[in-house]
Write a protein that holds these residues in place. Structure first.
Motif, mmCIF file in Angstrom:
data_model
loop_
_atom_site.group_PDB
_atom_site.id
_atom_site.type_symbol
_atom_site.label_atom_id
_atom_site.label_comp_id
_atom_site.label_asym_id
_atom_site.label_seq_id
_atom_site.Cartn_x
_atom_site.Cartn_y
_atom_site.Cartn_z
ATOM 1 N N VAL A 293 0.884 -1.167 0.000
ATOM 2 C CA VAL A 293 0.000 0.000 0.000
ATOM 3 C C VAL A 293 0.925 1.222 0.000
ATOM 4 C CG1 VAL A 293 -1.858 1.209 1.175
ATOM 5 C CG2 VAL A 293 -1.739 -1.292 1.285
ATOM 6 N N SER A 294 1.063 1.825 -1.152
ATOM 7 C CA SER A 294 2.149 2.773 -1.387
ATOM 8 C C SER A 294 1.652 4.195 -1.601
ATOM 9 C CB SER A 294 2.929 2.334 -2.629
ATOM 10 O OG SER A 294 2.091 2.456 -3.775
ATOM 11 N N ALA A 295 2.599 5.098 -1.747
ATOM 12 C CA ALA A 295 2.275 6.494 -2.031
ATOM 13 C C ALA A 295 1.549 6.631 -3.367
ATOM 14 C CB ALA A 295 3.549 7.339 -2.030
ATOM 15 N N GLU A 296 1.903 5.775 -4.333
ATOM 16 C CA GLU A 296 1.206 5.803 -5.614
ATOM 17 C C GLU A 296 -0.282 5.519 -5.424
ATOM 18 O OE1 GLU A 296 5.372 4.150 -6.697
ATOM 19 O OE2 GLU A 296 4.066 4.292 -4.946
ATOM 20 N N ASP A 297 -0.597 4.563 -4.550
ATOM 21 C CA ASP A 297 -1.998 4.239 -4.276
ATOM 22 C C ASP A 297 -2.685 5.373 -3.521
ATOM 23 O OD1 ASP A 297 -2.105 1.449 -5.307
ATOM 24 O OD2 ASP A 297 -0.626 1.091 -3.735
ATOM 25 N N VAL A 298 -1.954 6.059 -2.644
ATOM 26 C CA VAL A 298 -2.514 7.189 -1.913
ATOM 27 C C VAL A 298 -2.897 8.306 -2.881
ATOM 28 C CG1 VAL A 298 -2.031 9.025 -0.246
ATOM 29 C CG2 VAL A 298 -1.299 6.683 0.236
ATOM 30 N N VAL A 299 -1.978 8.646 -3.781
ATOM 31 C CA VAL A 299 -2.256 9.695 -4.758
ATOM 32 C C VAL A 299 -3.465 9.315 -5.611
ATOM 33 C CG1 VAL A 299 -1.379 10.915 -6.785
ATOM 34 C CG2 VAL A 299 0.125 10.519 -4.817
ATOM 35 N N GLY A 399 -10.295 6.077 2.628
ATOM 36 C CA GLY A 399 -9.639 4.782 2.568
ATOM 37 C C GLY A 399 -8.806 4.619 1.306
ATOM 38 N N ILE A 400 -7.643 3.975 1.444
ATOM 39 C CA ILE A 400 -6.725 3.819 0.312
ATOM 40 C C ILE A 400 -7.043 2.535 -0.444
ATOM 41 C CG2 ILE A 400 -4.311 3.740 -0.394
ATOM 42 C CD1 ILE A 400 -5.290 6.356 1.041
ATOM 43 N N VAL A 401 -7.363 2.687 -1.715
ATOM 44 C CA VAL A 401 -7.668 1.548 -2.580
ATOM 45 C C VAL A 401 -6.472 1.242 -3.470
ATOM 46 C CG1 VAL A 401 -10.150 1.999 -2.561
ATOM 47 C CG2 VAL A 401 -8.717 3.030 -4.343
#
Length: 602
Positions: A293-299, A399-401
């Protein structure tokens, strides 16, 4: 019984007894009711659900006493209620709202701002006050929210407040350790901490929880914001921050180790953990995808959250509309140059309590290695100072998907989306027993939904969620049992068929306290019940005098009396969060005055 509740009960019992005689019967009210000045009683249709019948009866009696004829439109469930509300078949509807983010902006923006996710109001003055209050803190915020309440309730009577509720939670403590079951003021129930008394059962037994609504809006966190999915999505998707049990914004149990705020309150930085992977479902088992679950997913997640056209039927857009940009920090010197309010730097704040000192900030997921000092850091900016953005990030819609999982499913054009043809990420059909679709969920949180039917939803532990830490889920398998009737749910709790009842009715507290197998917990809540005036097609939509006559018919003391002191006075949905000093007092003389003005204008 919880000691805090004992003290509260002792303090309120005398007041409740004194007030009990004030609640009148229907026959008493009919005898005392007055007629409007023209001899014609206004007819008010009150919409609600069967589960709210006692509140509806009290509202009816108060309106009848003040010169109204009342028609009760009581629907059996939320779906039927919503259909009647959407069709406009009401003058006032019995509504409720819980501010699950712990901040006052959430208590009003989606409900009363023009174009809000749940708003029927279109009023430029209300819009301006909401926006102005959102940028303020302390006494300035309090003054502005007082202006908002004055306009919303007393000047224009868009709503008529009934009461603030408290939270009462029942635990089957014969089996479950009550010390591990949290009861938060705002956030949904946190599952990962719950444990059986016999910890050996955590891997062998199923924890059974309860929910009244079986039809799930969406398991895509941005497509639903209601009681059917709030708790489920909260436990299926991790967020950048969480709320504590008393509504403080914290990093505990979140995707970030900690966060920092720039001095101007417009930039927010989060240093991310590297011990959470997405889980998928295969053969009713949770599988570690090995996908961080990474920064790319957060963005990806937050950009779609703030974009109202990113998905069909986006229901949480207004919550995140104050996010301007979301980006991955690539230059560590940028963290050293940004000052915080206490005179330090962003880097100083982010560096606290990490596995290793920040040696490098990395852009790509593949380069992350916290133990070696390599971290991903996300920066969020707002167009104006807006500290309440942190509370919104703690909401389930934050929520982070998984970018990979969502884009693999949502291949359709949003504008031409047809629910009869297309399958969207999070559709409940993909997890419903007997469905022809495969379970496509990718969970970043402590649990993932395996399968559901009309009876229950089954969740299993994410094997790659902060393993080896205090936040690793304690119990392997959870069943959320769907029981619509709360009395039936209480019976199930007493029989040990469910282990936690999150909402014990105020009228049944003695039942829980008198059962040696149960433990009762209590806490303040941000839940407010109120009457919402119909904005279209009825006289209440065009006559502020009629709305004010309804407003001043409401006697909150009678609700508090009926609930034996376990409710508190309200003015608006802001009341549990900001004490503006305003109060609503029932006033029959004002009712008569406003009814005369209403009749004269007809």
């Amino acid at each position: 019984m919880n000691k805090k509740y004992l003290a509260f009960a002792a303090a309120t019992t005398a007041a409740a007894v004194a007030l009990t005689g004030c609640v009148e019967t229907k026959s008493d009210v009919e005898k005392e009711s007055t007629t409007s000045p023209t001899g014609e009683k206004p007819v008010i249709e009150v919409l609600g659900m069967a589960s709210q019948e006692q509140d509806l009866n009290i509202v009816r009696d108060q309106l009848v006493k003040n010169g109204f004829d009342v028609k009760l439109n009581i629907q059996p469930d939320f779906g039927s209620f919503s259909a009647q509300r959407d069709a406009g078949n009401y003058d006032v509807s019995l509504s409720s709202w819980t501010t699950v983010t712990g901040n006052p902006d959430y208590a009003v923006r989606g409900l009363f701002k023009t174009g809000g996710d749940y708003s029927n109001t279109a009023d430029e003055q209300i819009d301006q006050l909401i926006d102005a209050a959102s940028t303020l803190i302390g006494e300035e915020a309090k003054e502005k929210y007082a202006e908002l309440e004055q306009a919303l309730v007393f000047d224009k009577a868009y709503i008529a407040p009934l009461y603030i509720s408290k939270k009462f939670q029942g635990i089957y403590s014969k089996e479950v350790n009550p010390d591990t079951v949290r009861l938060s003021k705002s956030r949904a129930q946190a599952w990962e901490a719950i444990s059986f008394n016999d910890t050996a059962k955590n891997t062998a037994e199923t924890l059974v929880l309860h929910q009244g609504i079986s039809s799930l809006t969406s398991l895509d966190p941005i497509k639903g914001n209601d009681g059917s999915i709030n708790t489920l999505n909260t436990n299926m998707y991790v967020r950048l921050v969480n709320l504590s049990d008393t509504d403080e914004v914290v990093s505990d149990g979140s995707l970030s180790y900690n966060y920092a705020i720039s001095e101007d309150n417009q930039s927010y930085y989060f240093v991310l953990r590297d011990d959470i992977n997405f889980a998928k479902v295969e053969n009713n088992q949770a599988i570690d995808t090995k996908d961080l679950v990474s920064a790319e997913d957060v963005v990806f997640s937050l950009e779609r959250a703030k974009d109202g056209s990113s998905v069909p039927d986006h229901r949480t857009y207004s919550i995140h509309e104050n996010i301007d940009t979301v980006e991955i920090v690539t230059d560590i010197t940028a963290l050293e140059s940004v000052q915080t309010a206490d005179g330090g730097t962003v880097l100083d704040v982010l560096s606290k309590q990490l596995p290793a000192t920040i040696a490098e900030v990395v852009e790509n997921e593949a380069d992350v290695d916290n133990a070696a000092g390599k971290y991903q850091i996300v920066k969020i900016t707002t167009p104006t100072p807006f500290p309440q953005v942190l509370n919104y990030l703690a909401h389930q819609s934050g929520g982070i998907v998984s970018q990979a999982a969502v884009t693999a499913i949502n291949t359709f054009d949003v504008e031409s989306y047809d629910p009869n043809v297309h399958v969207a990420y999070g559709d409940q059909t993909t997890v419903t027993e007997g469905a022809t679709y495969a379970n496509h969920l990718a969970a970043s949180g402590p649990y993932v939904l395996v399968q559901k039917n009309d009876y229950e939803a089954i969740f299993v532990k994410n094997p790659a969620y902060q393993a080896g830490t205090a936040n690793e889920p304690k119990i392997d398998k959870i069943s959320v049992r769907f029981i619509q009737d709360n009395d039936s749910a209480l019976s199930a709790l007493r029989n040990g068929e469910i282990h936690v009842l999150q909402a014990v009715p105020e009228t049944k507290l003695d039942v829980v306290n008198g059962d040696e197998n149960l433990t009762l917990k209590t806490a303040d809540s941000n839940a407010v019940s109120y009457l919402l005036m119909n904005p279209k097609g009825r006289d209440v939509a065009t006559s502020v005098d009629l709305r004010k006559a309804i407003l001043y018919s409401i006697n909150q003391d009678e609700f508090i009396s009926y609930y034996q002191g376990n409710k508190k006075p309200a003015v608006s949905t802001v009341s549990p969060l900001v004490d503006t000093g305003l109060k609503l007092q029932a006033d029959s003389a004002k009712v008569k005055e406003f009814l005369e003005a209403y009749q004269a204008a007809k």
